[in-house]
Design an enzyme around this catalytic site. Structure first.
Site, PDB file in Angstrom:
ATOM      1  N   SER A 133       0.866  -1.110  -0.137  1.00 33.30           N
ATOM      2  CA  SER A 133       0.046  -0.003  -0.023  1.00 33.30           C
ATOM      3  C   SER A 133       0.839   1.203  -0.057  1.00 33.30           C
ATOM      4  CB  SER A 133      -0.869  -0.103   1.403  1.00 33.30           C
ATOM      5  OG  SER A 133      -1.297   1.342   1.334  1.00 33.30           O
ATOM      6  N   TYR A 146      -2.557   0.497  10.658  1.00 34.56           N
ATOM      7  CA  TYR A 146      -2.446   0.112   9.311  1.00 34.56           C
ATOM      8  C   TYR A 146      -1.142   0.169   8.719  1.00 34.56           C
ATOM      9  CZ  TYR A 146      -3.609  -0.895   4.324  1.00 34.56           C
ATOM     10  OH  TYR A 146      -3.724  -1.235   3.291  1.00 34.56           O
TER      11      TYR A 146
END
Length: 245
Positions: A133, A146
């Site tokens: 990501s 995250y």
């Protein structure tokens, strides 16, 4: 393994990027195995492309071991299972959510890779692709759990690249920005209104956009290793900088 038979296994294949990747790799000529906890969804995707579906919980070592037994031959592993939970600041962090994010995004990558590594090497043309990501390189308020997990996944991927140097296994990371999938719906525990606000005024990536990049990487010649690809919508420059119409 037959020179003409290349098996690609995709984790987190029940929806979003995972399901789209099953379709894109099948179209590119791979025999595809779709694996996820929601195996009934995997079965539907696999049926579309003539592939196989298997139940897999990357947070469960026994489930991973069963997967490895069920797939003795594999050339390509797409470590896609993961996701975000919550958007609380570190000072209000939910320890259980952080633990789950680390289990799926980091330990899951390690478990599945470790279990399939002998088969990947035996194939003579192995490839490990980790779906990271933009959060693996950047941080943003509320994303502590995250971003920490995706930074760790990035570190695992780069470490693998070094450890497997000289072996017939390529290692790549694909790091998407905003992709309109179930990602935000899961992050906000099913709150559709909150999830929709993430993409308001933008044209985000689709799961198919990312799957196209994965298929490109997976179909290069064996001597070509695309180490890292960052892919964002035109409306997004960084994890925080997004243009909204």
């Amino acid at each position: 393994m037959s020179e003409t038979r290349r098996v690609a296994l995709v984790t987190g294949a029940s929806s979003g990027i995972g399901a789209a990747t099953v379709r894109s790799l099948a179209a590119a000529g791979f025999e595809v195995v779709a694996a996820a906890r929601r195996v009934e969804r995997c079965e539907a995707v696999a049926e579309e492309v003539g592939g196989r579906a298997l139940r897999l919980d990357v947070a469960d070592p026994d489930s991973v071991a069963e997967l490895a037994d069920a797939v003795p031959e594999v050339s390509v592993l797409i470590n896609n299972a993961g996701g975000a939970l919550g958007l609380e600041p570190v000072g209000e962090g939910d320890e259980e959510k952080w633990r789950q994010m680390y289990e799926t995004n980091v330990l899951g990558v390690m478990r599945v890779t470790k279990a399939l590594l002998p088969a990947l090497e035996e194939s003579g043309n192995g490839h490990i692709v980790v779906i990271g990501s933009v959060a693996g390189m950047e941080v943003y308020p509320g994303g502590g759990g995250y971003t920490a997990a995706k930074h760790a996944a990035n570190a695992v991927t780069r470490t693998l690249r070094l450890e497997l140097l000289g072996k017939p296994i390529r290692v790549s990371e694909v790091a998407p920005g905003m992709v309109e999938t179930e990602f935000s719906l899961v992050r906000f525990e099913g709150d559709q209104e909150k999830a929709d606000t993430v993409y308001e005024g933008t044209t985000p990536l689709s799961a198919e956009d990312v799957a196209d990049a994965i298929a490109y990487i997976g179909t290069r010649a064996p001597h070509v290793d695309v180490d890292y690809v960052s892919i964002k919508p035109t409306h997004q420059a960084t994890a925080r900088d997004v243009h909204r119409d």
